[in-house]
Write a protein that holds these residues in place. Structure first.
Motif, mmCIF file in Angstrom:
data_model
loop_
_atom_site.group_PDB
_atom_site.id
_atom_site.type_symbol
_atom_site.label_atom_id
_atom_site.label_comp_id
_atom_site.label_asym_id
_atom_site.label_seq_id
_atom_site.Cartn_x
_atom_site.Cartn_y
_atom_site.Cartn_z
ATOM 1 N N ARG A 21 0.821 -1.214 0.000
ATOM 2 C CA ARG A 21 0.000 0.000 0.000
ATOM 3 C C ARG A 21 0.852 1.260 0.000
ATOM 4 O O ARG A 21 0.434 2.312 -0.473
ATOM 5 C CB ARG A 21 -0.935 0.015 1.221
ATOM 6 N N GLY A 22 2.023 1.163 0.567
ATOM 7 C CA GLY A 22 2.893 2.330 0.624
ATOM 8 C C GLY A 22 3.506 2.689 -0.713
ATOM 9 O O GLY A 22 3.919 3.820 -0.931
ATOM 10 N N ALA A 23 3.571 1.714 -1.594
ATOM 11 C CA ALA A 23 4.126 1.968 -2.926
ATOM 12 C C ALA A 23 3.073 2.595 -3.832
ATOM 13 O O ALA A 23 1.903 2.244 -3.751
ATOM 14 C CB ALA A 23 4.614 0.657 -3.525
ATOM 15 N N THR A 24 3.487 3.533 -4.655
ATOM 16 C CA THR A 24 2.549 4.140 -5.598
ATOM 17 C C THR A 24 3.034 3.889 -7.023
ATOM 18 O O THR A 24 4.228 3.735 -7.273
ATOM 19 C CB THR A 24 2.431 5.662 -5.386
ATOM 20 N N LEU A 25 2.080 3.883 -7.940
ATOM 21 C CA LEU A 25 2.433 3.686 -9.339
ATOM 22 C C LEU A 25 3.327 4.820 -9.824
ATOM 23 O O LEU A 25 4.195 4.618 -10.672
ATOM 24 C CB LEU A 25 1.162 3.605 -10.196
ATOM 25 N N ASP A 26 3.098 6.007 -9.315
ATOM 26 C CA ASP A 26 3.937 7.136 -9.702
ATOM 27 C C ASP A 26 5.396 6.906 -9.299
ATOM 28 O O ASP A 26 6.312 7.186 -10.071
ATOM 29 C CB ASP A 26 3.413 8.429 -9.055
ATOM 30 N N GLN A 27 5.583 6.398 -8.088
ATOM 31 C CA GLN A 27 6.946 6.093 -7.639
ATOM 32 C C GLN A 27 7.595 5.059 -8.546
ATOM 33 O O GLN A 27 8.744 5.206 -8.964
ATOM 34 C CB GLN A 27 6.915 5.540 -6.207
ATOM 35 N N ILE A 28 6.843 3.996 -8.813
ATOM 36 C CA ILE A 28 7.363 2.933 -9.661
ATOM 37 C C ILE A 28 7.694 3.480 -11.044
ATOM 38 O O ILE A 28 8.745 3.178 -11.618
ATOM 39 C CB ILE A 28 6.350 1.773 -9.762
ATOM 40 N N ALA A 29 6.800 4.312 -11.560
ATOM 41 C CA ALA A 29 7.015 4.902 -12.880
ATOM 42 C C ALA A 29 8.286 5.750 -12.888
ATOM 43 O O ALA A 29 9.123 5.626 -13.790
ATOM 44 C CB ALA A 29 5.805 5.742 -13.270
ATOM 45 N N VAL B 14 -4.689 -1.798 13.384
ATOM 46 C CA VAL B 14 -4.664 -1.416 11.971
ATOM 47 C C VAL B 14 -3.233 -1.282 11.450
ATOM 48 O O VAL B 14 -2.900 -1.810 10.391
ATOM 49 C CB VAL B 14 -5.440 -0.101 11.757
ATOM 50 N N PHE B 15 -2.385 -0.609 12.201
ATOM 51 C CA PHE B 15 -0.996 -0.425 11.753
ATOM 52 C C PHE B 15 -0.268 -1.761 11.640
ATOM 53 O O PHE B 15 0.483 -1.996 10.691
ATOM 54 C CB PHE B 15 -0.238 0.482 12.719
ATOM 55 N N SER B 16 -0.480 -2.637 12.614
ATOM 56 C CA SER B 16 0.261 -3.905 12.596
ATOM 57 C C SER B 16 -0.209 -4.792 11.447
ATOM 58 O O SER B 16 0.541 -5.631 10.959
ATOM 59 C CB SER B 16 0.095 -4.638 13.928
ATOM 60 N N GLN B 17 -1.435 -4.588 11.019
ATOM 61 C CA GLN B 17 -1.959 -5.441 9.954
ATOM 62 C C GLN B 17 -1.660 -4.893 8.561
ATOM 63 O O GLN B 17 -1.449 -5.662 7.621
ATOM 64 C CB GLN B 17 -3.477 -5.589 10.123
ATOM 65 N N HIS B 18 -1.651 -3.567 8.436
ATOM 66 C CA HIS B 18 -1.517 -2.989 7.099
ATOM 67 C C HIS B 18 -0.261 -2.158 6.899
ATOM 68 O O HIS B 18 -0.039 -1.651 5.801
ATOM 69 C CB HIS B 18 -2.747 -2.137 6.780
ATOM 70 N N GLY B 19 0.521 -1.978 7.942
ATOM 71 C CA GLY B 19 1.688 -1.119 7.828
ATOM 72 C C GLY B 19 1.308 0.343 7.941
ATOM 73 O O GLY B 19 0.122 0.680 7.946
ATOM 74 N N TYR B 20 2.296 1.200 8.009
ATOM 75 C CA TYR B 20 2.009 2.620 8.228
ATOM 76 C C TYR B 20 1.183 3.225 7.101
ATOM 77 O O TYR B 20 0.115 3.774 7.322
ATOM 78 C CB TYR B 20 3.313 3.408 8.391
ATOM 79 N N ARG B 21 1.679 3.099 5.893
ATOM 80 C CA ARG B 21 0.965 3.726 4.782
ATOM 81 C C ARG B 21 -0.327 3.012 4.448
ATOM 82 O O ARG B 21 -1.258 3.597 3.926
ATOM 83 C CB ARG B 21 1.869 3.776 3.536
ATOM 84 N N GLY B 22 -0.367 1.729 4.723
ATOM 85 C CA GLY B 22 -1.565 0.958 4.416
ATOM 86 C C GLY B 22 -2.713 1.234 5.374
ATOM 87 O O GLY B 22 -3.870 0.978 5.059
ATOM 88 N N ALA B 23 -2.389 1.767 6.531
ATOM 89 C CA ALA B 23 -3.425 2.085 7.502
ATOM 90 C C ALA B 23 -4.038 3.440 7.194
ATOM 91 O O ALA B 23 -3.339 4.360 6.776
ATOM 92 C CB ALA B 23 -2.831 2.094 8.910
ATOM 93 N N THR B 24 -5.345 3.560 7.384
ATOM 94 C CA THR B 24 -6.001 4.852 7.166
ATOM 95 C C THR B 24 -6.655 5.313 8.464
ATOM 96 O O THR B 24 -7.040 4.494 9.305
ATOM 97 C CB THR B 24 -7.087 4.762 6.078
ATOM 98 N N LEU B 25 -6.780 6.630 8.570
ATOM 99 C CA LEU B 25 -7.417 7.183 9.755
ATOM 100 C C LEU B 25 -8.861 6.718 9.860
ATOM 101 O O LEU B 25 -9.380 6.523 10.964
ATOM 102 C CB LEU B 25 -7.344 8.716 9.719
ATOM 103 N N ASP B 26 -9.510 6.538 8.718
ATOM 104 C CA ASP B 26 -10.893 6.064 8.729
ATOM 105 C C ASP B 26 -10.983 4.670 9.340
ATOM 106 O O ASP B 26 -11.875 4.384 10.129
ATOM 107 C CB ASP B 26 -11.447 6.050 7.305
ATOM 108 N N GLN B 27 -10.033 3.797 8.956
ATOM 109 C CA GLN B 27 -10.008 2.452 9.525
ATOM 110 C C GLN B 27 -9.814 2.514 11.030
ATOM 111 O O GLN B 27 -10.506 1.836 11.792
ATOM 112 C CB GLN B 27 -8.846 1.646 8.921
#
Lengths: 194, 194
Positions: A21-29, B14-27
């Motif tokens: 989730r932390g990776a973005t297509l823009d970064q990859i591009a 949430v953070f432990s399951q999805h990582g920092y960027r993968g976690a959202t404030l909504d979650q």
DNA sequence: AAAAATTTTTACCATTTGGTAAATCCACGA
DNA sequence: TCGTGGATTTACCAAATGGTAAAAATTTTT
């Protein structure tokens, strides 16, 4: 297509560093030196890139264990396996981290392949090791947990490199030191006592 | 404030399951049963929540190593340390994964604390173990890599749980089996030969 | 009870992000 | 030279996301 490989290499950099989730297509591009739509010309989407990487990685990852030979000398077969895994952690740290990140999050994308590919191989090699133990050629250890320990200790150097480098500094022959340590540890572990 | 703890607990999930960027404030908000702005009333932002978790975790994380007593019996001190770490992996798997995820991505947020808090403690305890080795009370092993091996093997059961569960199934006394295995392994490792 | 302080909600907003449509570029054979 | 098919870019878009302003509700204090 050459660009496919360029994209996969760039994606490996980005995914291994930031997670899925932390990776973005823009970064990859950007990393690949291509435009985002151009990347989506070669791959259906972000998830497919990630899945492609994991699929390719699976083979490489299982290879050292495949090579563990039931007919070889038990102790050196296992110690050589440790060495191969450690070398792989050194040579393919991005791959190691990509895999670790996927498992850490519950293997949402590679889960099925753990069942279909890893498990049969794991069971088979556990049986081999159990056979060695029963025959008294190595100590009577739990094969499953032995393999876990090998995976954990070797991959640690790639996956937790950020921590290791803080604690031991930038030692040029850190790899050899680690190798020696693991050889010693697993060597002792396997020795038949009495 | 009670809500602070509720938020931190939800965020840990949430953070432990999805990582920092993968976690959202909504979650996190949904998990905590609060609204997003309400969460931002208690914390300045997403990063601060993450940082708070990591900070609190640091103490807990270092605690088992702090307890390693230079004046105790060397072998049982180390084996007890292994046991404490393994118990922690069982009791605090979310914390283990949160930490692992942070290190895996290069410790972007907790890096400084590794230097200021972990390293001094690590060096100190390495010196203790080196002293034991020099005195001939345990085998002459590399303290740094011994500790790495302990971390790697114990945390493996929390961090790679998705893989472990595929390979060994849902064994109710898997923890004891693992404990026995690690005791055996590190016990052999420490035995003075000859 | 009135005022003050704290907590929570409603209604937004700017940016980021994965992805798309369509136009354009570019080699290459007829 | 013209057309054709693959490759690339430009210009977007809808949804998600981190965050804010301000009003409303609630609790606490006087």
């Amino acid at each position: 297509m050459r660009n496919r490989r360029v994209i996969l290499d760039a994606a490996l950099n980005v995914f291994s560093q930031h997670g899925y989730r932390g990776a973005t297509l823009d970064q990859i591009a950007a990393e690949a030196g291509l435009s985002k739509p151009n990347i989506l010309y070669y791959f259906q989407g972000k998830e497919q890139i990630h899945l492609t990487l994991l699929s390719q990685l699976m083979e490489t990852w299982l290879d050292p264990l495949v090579e563990l030979d039931a007919d070889g000398d038990p102790k050196s077969e296992i110690l050589d396996y440790v060495q191969r895994k450690l070398d792989m952690a050194r040579d393919l740290p991005r791959e190691s981290r990509l895999f670790a990140g996927e498992i850490l999050q519950g293997a949402p994308r590679i889960g099925p392949r753990l069942h279909s590919e890893l498990k049969p191989l794991f069971d088979q090699k556990c049986a081999v090791i159990a056979g060695w133990a029963k025959a008294g050629k190595i100590a009577d250890i739990n094969p499953q947990h032995l393999i876990f320990s090998i995976w954990a200790t070797t991959q640690h150097y790639a996956d937790f490199e950020a921590q290791v480098s803080v604690l031991v500094g930038e030692d040029p022959d850190a790899h050899d030191t680690a190798s020696q340590h693991l050889r010693e540890m697993f060597g002792r572990m396997l020795c038949v006592k009495d």
